[in-house]
Design a protein around this motif. Structure first.
Motif, short mmCIF file in Angstrom:
data_model
loop_
_atom_site.label_atom_id
_atom_site.label_comp_id
_atom_site.label_asym_id
_atom_site.label_seq_id
_atom_site.Cartn_x
_atom_site.Cartn_y
_atom_site.Cartn_z
N GLN A 1 37.72 36.53 46.31
CA GLN A 1 38.38 36.87 47.56
C GLN A 1 38.35 38.39 47.79
O GLN A 1 38.13 38.86 48.91
CB GLN A 1 39.84 36.39 47.53
N VAL A 2 38.54 39.15 46.71
CA VAL A 2 38.52 40.61 46.82
C VAL A 2 37.12 41.12 47.13
O VAL A 2 36.93 41.95 48.02
CB VAL A 2 39.07 41.26 45.53
N THR A 3 36.13 40.65 46.41
CA THR A 3 34.77 41.16 46.61
C THR A 3 34.20 40.77 47.97
O THR A 3 33.35 41.48 48.51
CB THR A 3 33.82 40.65 45.49
N GLU A 4 34.67 39.67 48.51
CA GLU A 4 34.23 39.28 49.86
C GLU A 4 34.78 40.23 50.93
O GLU A 4 34.15 40.44 51.96
CB GLU A 4 34.68 37.85 50.17
N ARG A 5 35.95 40.80 50.66
CA ARG A 5 36.59 41.71 51.61
C ARG A 5 36.30 43.17 51.34
O ARG A 5 36.43 44.02 52.22
CB ARG A 5 38.11 41.49 51.59
N LEU A 6 35.92 43.49 50.10
CA LEU A 6 35.71 44.88 49.70
C LEU A 6 34.27 45.05 49.21
O LEU A 6 33.95 44.73 48.07
CB LEU A 6 36.70 45.25 48.58
N ALA B 1 32.62 47.66 48.39
CA ALA B 1 32.54 48.63 47.30
C ALA B 1 33.88 49.36 47.22
O ALA B 1 34.64 49.36 48.18
CB ALA B 1 31.42 49.63 47.55
N GLY B 2 34.16 49.95 46.05
CA GLY B 2 35.42 50.68 45.95
C GLY B 2 36.04 50.59 44.57
O GLY B 2 35.38 50.23 43.58
N ASN B 3 37.33 50.91 44.50
CA ASN B 3 38.07 50.96 43.25
C ASN B 3 38.96 49.72 43.12
O ASN B 3 39.72 49.40 44.04
CB ASN B 3 38.94 52.21 43.18
N ILE B 4 38.89 49.08 41.97
CA ILE B 4 39.70 47.88 41.73
C ILE B 4 40.52 48.05 40.45
O ILE B 4 39.99 48.44 39.40
CB ILE B 4 38.81 46.62 41.59
N LEU B 5 41.80 47.76 40.55
CA LEU B 5 42.69 47.76 39.38
C LEU B 5 43.09 46.32 39.08
O LEU B 5 43.58 45.62 39.96
CB LEU B 5 43.94 48.61 39.64
N PHE B 6 42.86 45.90 37.85
CA PHE B 6 43.30 44.56 37.43
C PHE B 6 44.61 44.69 36.67
O PHE B 6 44.70 45.45 35.70
CB PHE B 6 42.26 43.89 36.55
N VAL B 7 45.64 43.97 37.10
CA VAL B 7 46.94 43.97 36.43
C VAL B 7 47.15 42.61 35.78
O VAL B 7 47.42 41.61 36.45
CB VAL B 7 48.08 44.26 37.43
N GLY B 8 46.97 42.57 34.46
CA GLY B 8 47.12 41.33 33.72
C GLY B 8 48.53 41.17 33.18
O GLY B 8 49.29 42.13 33.07
N GLU C 1 34.37 50.68 40.81
CA GLU C 1 34.96 51.30 39.62
C GLU C 1 36.17 50.43 39.27
O GLU C 1 37.07 50.27 40.09
CB GLU C 1 35.39 52.74 39.88
N ILE C 2 36.18 49.89 38.06
CA ILE C 2 37.18 48.89 37.69
C ILE C 2 38.03 49.40 36.53
O ILE C 2 37.51 49.84 35.50
CB ILE C 2 36.50 47.57 37.31
N LYS C 3 39.33 49.31 36.69
CA LYS C 3 40.28 49.67 35.63
C LYS C 3 41.19 48.47 35.39
O LYS C 3 41.33 47.59 36.24
CB LYS C 3 41.13 50.88 36.04
N LYS C 4 41.82 48.45 34.21
CA LYS C 4 42.71 47.33 33.91
C LYS C 4 43.91 47.78 33.09
O LYS C 4 43.82 48.70 32.27
CB LYS C 4 41.97 46.22 33.19
N VAL C 5 45.03 47.12 33.33
CA VAL C 5 46.26 47.36 32.57
C VAL C 5 46.92 46.00 32.33
O VAL C 5 46.66 45.03 33.05
CB VAL C 5 47.26 48.28 33.31
N ASN C 6 47.78 45.94 31.31
CA ASN C 6 48.55 44.73 31.04
C ASN C 6 50.03 45.05 31.06
O ASN C 6 50.45 46.11 30.56
CB ASN C 6 48.18 44.13 29.68
N THR C 7 50.82 44.16 31.61
CA THR C 7 52.26 44.32 31.59
C THR C 7 52.82 43.76 30.28
O THR C 7 52.14 42.99 29.59
CB THR C 7 52.91 43.58 32.78
N SER C 8 54.05 44.11 29.97
CA SER C 8 54.67 43.62 28.74
C SER C 8 55.21 42.21 28.90
O SER C 8 55.38 41.48 27.91
CB SER C 8 55.81 44.55 28.31
#
Length: 330
Positions: A139-144, A146-153, A180-187
């Motif tokens: 869904q994101v790649t269909e709308r974007l 190119a650009g910056n994506i943050l994944f919040v796991g 450009e893809i970054k990722k973080v995880n919550t506690s």
């Protein structure tokens, strides 16, 4: 921030079914919930109880407050109550204590929604979390373009969190030259954890996301507070999972791109049927199950994308929320 400060008071950790007057020889199911601060688990509890009672079983629910220690204590309590089957939402994939306690007492055990790494499970029932991640990323790649994506796991101890991440990155890696893809995880799976994690990450890294893929609606809600404080609400593509009412409203407003709806009713109904079946017959007779990780019997229910283009149609088709709930005053 005031919305983030929530105080939950529970009179008792044990919530007994209203069917307490059932005959002594009736089927008795124990259900250990992850927590009761989340709207999601209240729904699952209600649906499970409804179906179990319909099938002539009584249910004892125990809230373990997202604690592995309390989850083990809850299992011991259910053994003392001589339940015929234990259903539980694992706090961590590596914590086999509930399974071990149930097995020692010769009580069948079902892992609900989240997987626990044990071959001794009688059944694992959940949704296809890897496919959920794929749906979000597509869904994101269909709308974007190119650009910056943050994944919040979610928490790394949760197997579902790992599966969602796997699904997301299986899509993104095919398009990695565009992003450009970054990722973080919550506690944990809370709004507060998402708010603090993402706020800190964006402040420290100065990363400017065009899209933030959140693994659940609770995390999406916490991220929305961050974007609101930054004046970016509506400018960043957001995803979620669960189909919570507030997130569905935000989809309509254009503040959230999409969520993945999972039918708590179908999941809880199927789990109740399976639990009663296993408790009475010692095996699954009414519910067909395939094999999952470690060849554990498993049932994976289907999911549905909800976005601005289809939300009205899907609400009517799936009978999730009324138009008054969706478009009424918050």
């Amino acid at each position: 921030m005031k919305k983030l400060i929530l105080i939950f008071t529970f009179i008792s950790g044990v919530i007994a079914s209203s069917n307490s007057l059932a005959q002594k020889d009736s089927t008795h199911i124990g259900f250990i919930l992850a927590n009761l601060y989340s709207e999601r688990w209240h729904k699952d509890m209600s649906y499970f109880k409804e179906k179990a009672n319909e099938l002539g079983a009584k249910v004892t629910f125990i809230d373990c407050f997202d604690s592995e220690e309390e989850q083990a204590n809850a299992a011991r309590k259910l053994v003392q109550l001589d339940v015929d089957c234990i259903v539980f939402v694992p706090i961590a994939i590596s914590d086999k204590s509930v399974v071990a306690i149930a097995r020692q007492a010769a009580i069948p055990v079902i892992s609900y929604d989240r997987f626990v790494n044990s071959e001794d499970l009688d059944l694992y029932i959940s949704f296809d979390s890897e496919h959920v991640g794929e749906m979000m990323a597509k869904q994101v790649t269909e709308r974007l373009p190119a650009g910056n994506i943050l994944f919040v796991g979610g928490p790394s101890s949760d197997f579902n969190s790992a599966l969602v991440r796997k699904g997301v990155f299986s899509v993104l890696k095919r398009e990695r030259e565009k992003y450009e893809i970054k990722k973080v995880n919550t506690s944990d799976w809370s709004e507060l954890s998402a708010f603090m994690t993402v706020q800190k990450y964006l402040e420290e890294t100065k990363f400017k996301p065009d899209a933030i893929i959140c693994s659940s609606d609770l995390l999406t809600t916490g991220v929305m507070y961050v974007l609101e404080e930054m004046g970016l609400m509506g400018d960043v593509l957001l995803t979620g999972q669960d189909g919570n009412l507030n997130i569905c409203r935000q989809i309509i407003k254009g503040n959230v791109l999409m969520t993945v709806y999972k039918s708590n009713r179908k999941l809880a109904y199927t789990a109740a049927e399976a639990a009663v079946d296993i408790a009475k017959e010692g095996s699954l007779n009414k519910v067909d199950a395939g094999n999952y990780f470690m060849k554990v019997p498993a049932i994976l229910k289907s999911t549905t994308v909800l976005n601005k283009e289809n939300i009205d149609q899907m609400m009517t088709m799936l009978n999730i929320y009324s138009k008054e709930e969706l478009y009424g005053a918050e």
